[in-house]
Design an enzyme around this catalytic site. Sequence first.
Site, short mmCIF file in Angstrom:
data_model
loop_
_atom_site.label_atom_id
_atom_site.label_comp_id
_atom_site.label_asym_id
_atom_site.label_seq_id
_atom_site.Cartn_x
_atom_site.Cartn_y
_atom_site.Cartn_z
N LYS A 55 0.86 -1.19 -0.05
CA LYS A 55 -0.03 0.01 0.02
C LYS A 55 0.85 1.15 0.06
CE LYS A 55 -3.85 -2.21 2.31
NZ LYS A 55 -4.55 -2.75 3.61
N GLN A 99 -4.90 -1.21 9.57
CA GLN A 99 -4.61 -2.58 9.07
C GLN A 99 -5.43 -3.51 9.93
OE1 GLN A 99 -3.41 -3.34 5.76
NE2 GLN A 99 -4.32 -5.39 6.49
N ASP A 122 -11.29 3.26 4.10
CA ASP A 122 -11.62 1.84 4.11
C ASP A 122 -13.12 1.66 4.05
OD1 ASP A 122 -9.76 -0.23 3.90
OD2 ASP A 122 -9.20 -0.21 5.92
#
Length: 293
Positions: A55, A99, A122
């Site tokens: 990422k 994460q 997200d």
Amino acid sequence: MGSAKIIDGKAFASQVRADVGRKVSILKESQGITPGLAVVLVGNDPASEVYVRNKGKSTLEAGMESYEYKMDSTTTQEDVLARVDILNEDKRVNGILVQLPLPKQVDADAVISRINPEKDVDGFHISNVGLLNTGQECLTPCTPLGCLLMLKDYFGDLSGKHAVVLGRSNIVGKPMGSLLLRENCTVTTVHSRTIDLAIQCQQADILIAAVGKPEMVKGDWIKPGAAVIDVGINRVEKEGKTRLVGDVEFDSVSEVAGAITPVPGGVGPMTIACLLKNTLTAACRQLRIPEPE
Ligand code: NDP
């Protein structure tokens, strides 16, 4: 190898990333703005470390700033929340991603709720979930967004198609169903308590498999010509080697389907591309400027 068209997620993702990169350059030149994405990694789960590294690399390649915060596996929930508070206030940071999974002493729901919804790239914050389900502008979870972009590219209009979503998790199955409903599909969600799973799947013009069970979906579950999107990422031992397989048995399904995404090289690359897309969108909305054309 069957007759299905292979939907090349890797190639499509590089187009999406190039488009994000182009728009980031326009923002930089016209407004002097560089969007920034912060990723918080708690603990040292090897798969998560690889995801976070990828990422970060992709964020920089798109011309955006990448900020990585690694926290020890024994970090307390208060410390993770304190880090989120700092990132919420940091003007350089337009997107925040924590994460998952988190170590057991840290409550993921509490952490996600603490993220400023405008920076929730997200799309997991309850406000974004609510906005998605009421058909309003929001930040959308990256994996289902990637699946949707590939389906729209393949079909054009999705209106009236019968979509069966296999799996009802908060990060894939449920938002996927909402996105397809927004596109005027008829949506059926199936899960571990569904009776006659194969018969349900046989009705699908579009089948999204997100169960986390290696090669569970077989060729005789597929309506001829259907589009099959395989979200699963499963590591299996085959002939003494570790291989990545999806939730779909590729060989038998590709004999019957009209189109299929491979694993690897399908949904996975699109997820990261959509994270970059969401970061750009988040930056423009926070600054109350239109997204470059
Ligand atoms: P979850 O484990 O959170 O959810 C799995 C879902 O599948 C649940 O709704 C469960 O039903 C259902 N399910 C499990 N077993 C069966 C079964 N035997 N029959 C029918 N339904 C079943 O998984 P995620 O949604 O997080 O992930 C799904 C897969 O997608 C995983 O392989 C994961 O690695 C992958 N993934 C890939 C991403 C990418 O970027 N490509 C991103 C995110 C995930 P119930 O609710 O009844 O328990």
